[in-house]
Design a protein around this motif. Structure first.
Motif, PDB file in Angstrom:
ATOM      1  N   THR A 188       0.718  -1.174  -0.059  1.00  0.00           N
ATOM      2  CA  THR A 188       0.008  -0.178   0.033  1.00  0.00           C
ATOM      3  C   THR A 188       1.076   1.110  -0.046  1.00  0.00           C
ATOM      4  O   THR A 188       1.639   1.255   0.805  1.00  0.00           O
ATOM      5  CB  THR A 188      -0.949  -0.024   1.266  1.00  0.00           C
ATOM      6  N   LEU A 212       2.321   4.311   8.783  1.00  0.00           N
ATOM      7  CA  LEU A 212       1.395   4.499   7.708  1.00  0.00           C
ATOM      8  C   LEU A 212       1.203   6.011   7.527  1.00  0.00           C
ATOM      9  O   LEU A 212       0.760   6.735   8.264  1.00  0.00           O
ATOM     10  CB  LEU A 212       0.092   3.834   8.489  1.00  0.00           C
ATOM     11  N   CYS A 215      -2.374   6.213   4.147  1.00  0.00           N
ATOM     12  CA  CYS A 215      -2.545   5.017   3.400  1.00  0.00           C
ATOM     13  C   CYS A 215      -3.971   4.732   2.864  1.00  0.00           C
ATOM     14  O   CYS A 215      -5.022   4.597   3.909  1.00  0.00           O
ATOM     15  CB  CYS A 215      -2.155   3.688   4.106  1.00  0.00           C
TER      16      CYS A 215
END
Length: 372
Positions: A188, A212, A215
């Motif tokens: 991702t 992250l 994301c």
């Protein structure tokens, strides 16, 4: 329905692979995770125990994971690899089989069963652990997708995972956070996988973190009930992990029993005290595995059960007692640093310290309940 023959074949396959492929690798010395061996475990079906056959697994349930975990830990001579194996199976059975949609099961379970993918449940965060009040990772709904930002740490199998079940804040009402789990693939955009943490326990089980940064995942990435992730996944998985961890620990304890017997043989004719101590240790090991099976049977029923909180407390106390007996047998012997005996003892002692404060809280709660 499982037959005794099916169960025996499964356990025999695990023992054969552990003794023939894992033990010779002497993984208690390893610094890096053995990916080729992990892939071979998948090809041999060891990573599909607990996954229904319709999804490419070996079938079986939590009791099979407990039994095979004990065998793998004892015959494979590596508590660290067995811990990674156990959490891989727990992710497949608890997270995807129990919580996943039909589409998620069809997509992920065959890959997990074959070892083509490993999952990591991503709860803890730097400096705050898994305390719900302090967790900051958030998922915001924007233009038909969820945008997740935050950081997760201390993830078992994190460095080798292809899929992360990320627990994120999705709502906050009156100061109380609501959490949801999301399936976030490794590839991702915005997801960065950290390096393997240098730990002195459970080698070569890989641990690490992820970051992250905005994301994006689709609505179909939601795993389990929305806004109920802490109750239905975090808390329930903690009980599942505590129970299933008993299998690998029992395997490590069994292996220590074998190594203790070897030490006594080398020392010549052991005293009666030493023989009695070894007998006590071995009997405690059998009692520990009886507890592990009892806990796995409780998990199998899939119903709320107060015993699930009590069993790990009893197991922790008994295992500490057993290790104290083992150290008494070795009072005249200093295991060589880095030897299998020294490493396994260290790992087992550490396993008894994991979530020690949680165990004390459970004990206190049980004590209070008895006074009502």
């Amino acid at each position: 329905m499982k037959t005794d023959e099916t169960v025996n074949k499964m356990q025999a396959a695990v023992k054969e692979f552990a003794a023939g492929r894992i033990a010779p690798a002497q993984l208690y010395k390893a610094e890096e995770f053995p990916m080729e061996l992990w892939k071979a475990m998948g090809e041999a079906g060891l990573l599909g125990i607990g996954v229904p056959k319709e999804f490419g697994g070996q079938g079986g349930g939590y009791t099979d994971i407990a039994r095979c975990g004990r065998i793998l830990g004892a015959a494979g001579h590596s508590l660290g690899l067995t811990v990674s194996w156990m959490l891989h199976l727990a992710a497949a059975k608890f997270l995807i089989m129990n919580m996943g949609s039909r589409e998620q099961k069809e997509d992920l379970l065959p890959k997990l069963a074959k070892g083509e993918m490993t999952m990591s449940l991503s709860i803890s965060e730097p400096k705050t652990g898994a305390h719900p009040k302090h967790m900051k990772t958030r998922a915001l709904f924007e233009d038909g997708s969820y945008v997740i930002s935050g950081e997760k740490a201390y993830l078992t199998n994190g460095p080798i995972a292809g899929m992360y079940a990320v627990i994120a804040v999705t709502e906050e009402k009156e100061g109380k956070k609501q959490f949801t789990a999301f399936l976030v693939p490794r590839e991702t955009p915005g997801l960065t996988v950290g390096e393997n943490m240098a730990l002195d326990f459970f080698k070569p089980s890989p641990h690490g973190g992820i970051v992250l940064e905005a994301c994006k995942v689709p609505e179909s990435a939601v795993l389990g009930p929305f806004n109920q992730g802490y109750e239905t996944i975090v808390k329930a998985f903690r009980d599942t992990e505590d129970i299933l961890m008993m299998g690998p620990v029992c395997g490590g304890m069994d292996r220590i029993g074998e190594l203790l017997a070897e030490q006594l043989k080398k020392a010549g004719a052991p005293s009666d005290d030493k023989l009695e101590a070894l007998g006590l240790y071995l009997s405690l090991c059998k009692g520990l595995f009886a507890l592990a099976l009892y806990g796995a049977e409780k998990l199998e029923k899939g119903e709320p059960d107060p015993d699930l909180a009590m069993i790990p407390v009893s197991f922790r106390f008994m295992s500490k007692k057993a290790l104290k007996v083992a150290l008494g047998i070795l009072e005249d012997v200093n295991p060589e640093e880095g030897s299998e005996l020294a490493v396994t003892l260290h790992d087992l002692i550490f396993s008894g310290r994991i979530a020690g404060n949680v165990s004390k809280i459970k004990q206190k709660m049980m004590g209070k309940a008895a006074l009502i």
